[in-house]
Design an enzyme around this catalytic site. Structure first.
Site, PDB file in Angstrom:
ATOM      1  N   HIS A 196      64.898  42.781 -64.938  1.00  0.00           N
ATOM      2  CA  HIS A 196      64.956  44.118 -64.563  1.00  0.00           C
ATOM      3  C   HIS A 196      63.501  44.410 -63.792  1.00  0.00           C
ATOM      4  O   HIS A 196      62.535  44.407 -64.463  1.00  0.00           O
ATOM      5  CB  HIS A 196      64.942  44.985 -65.813  1.00  0.00           C
ATOM      6  N   CYS A 197      63.761  44.647 -62.434  1.00  0.00           N
ATOM      7  CA  CYS A 197      62.471  45.065 -61.830  1.00  0.00           C
ATOM      8  C   CYS A 197      62.787  45.425 -60.320  1.00  0.00           C
ATOM      9  O   CYS A 197      64.360  45.755 -60.297  1.00  0.00           O
ATOM     10  CB  CYS A 197      61.473  43.577 -61.124  1.00  0.00           C
ATOM     11  N   HIS A 198      62.251  46.053 -59.593  1.00  0.00           N
ATOM     12  CA  HIS A 198      62.487  47.176 -58.467  1.00  0.00           C
ATOM     13  C   HIS A 198      61.800  46.621 -57.236  1.00  0.00           C
ATOM     14  O   HIS A 198      60.772  45.932 -57.334  1.00  0.00           O
ATOM     15  CB  HIS A 198      62.373  48.375 -58.521  1.00  0.00           C
ATOM     16  N   ARG A 216      66.725  63.947 -65.375  1.00  0.00           N
ATOM     17  CA  ARG A 216      65.442  64.258 -64.566  1.00  0.00           C
ATOM     18  C   ARG A 216      65.397  63.191 -63.294  1.00  0.00           C
ATOM     19  O   ARG A 216      64.482  63.308 -62.419  1.00  0.00           O
ATOM     20  CB  ARG A 216      64.364  64.288 -65.522  1.00  0.00           C
ATOM     21  N   TYR A 220      71.954  53.708 -67.400  1.00  0.00           N
ATOM     22  CA  TYR A 220      70.680  54.219 -67.919  1.00  0.00           C
ATOM     23  C   TYR A 220      70.778  55.622 -68.581  1.00  0.00           C
ATOM     24  O   TYR A 220      71.431  56.555 -67.560  1.00  0.00           O
ATOM     25  CB  TYR A 220      69.645  54.217 -66.710  1.00  0.00           C
ATOM     26  N   HIS A 277      67.068  49.448 -71.405  1.00  0.00           N
ATOM     27  CA  HIS A 277      65.954  49.785 -72.314  1.00  0.00           C
ATOM     28  C   HIS A 277      66.397  50.353 -73.617  1.00  0.00           C
ATOM     29  O   HIS A 277      66.017  51.318 -74.018  1.00  0.00           O
ATOM     30  CB  HIS A 277      65.059  50.800 -71.626  1.00  0.00           C
ATOM     31  N   ASP A 281      60.325  45.660 -65.359  1.00  0.00           N
ATOM     32  CA  ASP A 281      60.428  47.211 -64.738  1.00  0.00           C
ATOM     33  C   ASP A 281      59.292  47.079 -63.777  1.00  0.00           C
ATOM     34  O   ASP A 281      59.424  48.338 -63.383  1.00  0.00           O
ATOM     35  CB  ASP A 281      60.316  48.013 -66.071  1.00  0.00           C
ATOM     36  N   ASN A 319      57.632  56.090 -62.264  1.00  0.00           N
ATOM     37  CA  ASN A 319      57.573  57.549 -62.974  1.00  0.00           C
ATOM     38  C   ASN A 319      56.817  57.298 -64.442  1.00  0.00           C
ATOM     39  O   ASN A 319      56.852  58.341 -65.256  1.00  0.00           O
ATOM     40  CB  ASN A 319      59.012  57.836 -63.375  1.00  0.00           C
TER      41      ASN A 319
END
Length: 320
Positions: free
Chosen positions: A31-33, A130, A157, A181, A257, A262
């Site tokens: 899980h990364c971006h 949000r 999510y 998560h 992550d 954020n």
């Protein structure tokens, strides 16, 4: 195109420590971006935040520094359903990355096939209000049914307090479902309390549901410092992640992550996050499943099929 970061945005930490924990061979950061770069891959007009740039080259350098072999790159909400930055990173990865895209109902079959050829193996549905605008569930179900024949899965999510109203939808999806998560549990509540117990029940009763046991830095109240004699950072998250790893060892994933979008109070050291792993997966066998076997089965399963039936393990777990 010039973009101005959201005020107060925390940039990712450029000097991560070398982890003390040696990752097993073939480990996957699941899980990364990538963010932009914005002048090459503009951020979506409808985005809820504007991040710092975080390029594929920087991600791959972090992968090598930490000792991972591969990445699973998840489409960030700041790019909306424009998956060009994701696909570009996958194509540059030398088959060391797979992707999770964000698609809308206007996506064509040809576009889905092109993303599949680039390495996309799932689509993400975001229910964190949000971060993303509400999408009707019938639209999401339509998308899920379209991607199912490709062998893709759905990543969801959401936040723990919203699970009761989402439970029936998640358990009706026609694919493998991967929860980001741990469904964002409130770690101030008991690990065997009713809120987390509902999530465990969903996984127990639905063998197609997996969980990422990632992002202690998002969930922790105790934070990155070892406190009260505890030897590890984010100690209050350990019981939740450890329970899932030990209860569902074949359906858990872990990721950094990076670049940690954020976050409000601190930016984690990715080396420290890697050193969190042996606290939640306490044996070499559990570490091998969490970091190698499970992500390989889910994201590189087509290669196993091509290499012969003795290597092929179906990504979707049986509910029997």
């Amino acid at each position: 195109m010039e973009f101005t970061k959201t005020p107060g945005w925390l940039d990712w930490y450029a000097g991560p420590s070398q982890p003390r924990f040696n990752l097993p061979a073939g480990a996957v950061d699941a899980h990364c971006h990538v963010f932009g770069p914005g002048d090459q891959f503009p951020y979506a007009p409808e985005r809820k935040y504007t991040p710092c740039d975080a390029s594929k080259e920087q991600l791959f350098a972090l992968r090598d520094h930490l000792g991972f072999d591969k990445n699973v790159i998840v489409q960030a909400t700041c790019h909306g359903s424009d998956n060009r930055a994701l696909v570009d990173a996958l194509k540059a990865s030398n088959n060391k990355a797979r992707g999770v895209a964000t698609v809308n109902r206007q996506v064509t079959d040809a576009e889905l096939q092109a993303m599949h050829a680039a390495g996309v193996r799932g689509t993400r549905f975001n229910f964190v209000k949000r971060l993303a605008d509400f999408t009707p569930r019938e639209v999401l179900l339509e998308i899920a049914n379209r991607i199912a024949p490709l062998g893709w899965h759905v990543v969801v999510y959401f936040e723990a307090q919203d699970l009761p109203e989402l439970y029936d939808f998640f358990t009706a999806l026609p694919t493998t479902v991967v929860v980001d998560h741990m469904g964002r549990p409130d770690v101030s509540k008991p690990v065997d309390g009713p809120e987390f117990e509902l999530f465990v029940k969903m996984m127990r009763e639905h063998g197609n549901i997996w969980s990422k046991v990632s992002c202690p830095e998002r969930l922790s109240l105790s934070g990155p410092k070892a406190l009260n004699g505890e030897q590890n950072a984010y100690a209050d998250v350990v019981p939740f992640a450890k329970r899932l790893v030990e209860t569902f060892p074949d359906r858990v994933l872990w990721g950094t992550d990076w670049p940690h979008p954020n976050l409000k109070d601190h930016m984690p050291d990715d080396g420290l996050l890697v050193d969190f792993i042996p606290h939640i997966a306490t044996t070499p066998e559990l570490q091998q499943k969490l970091l190698v076997d499970n992500p390989t089965r889910l994201y590189w399963n087509d290669e196993a099929l091509r290499d012969g039936p003795q290597h092929a393990v179906q990504a979707r777990s049986s509910t029997d």
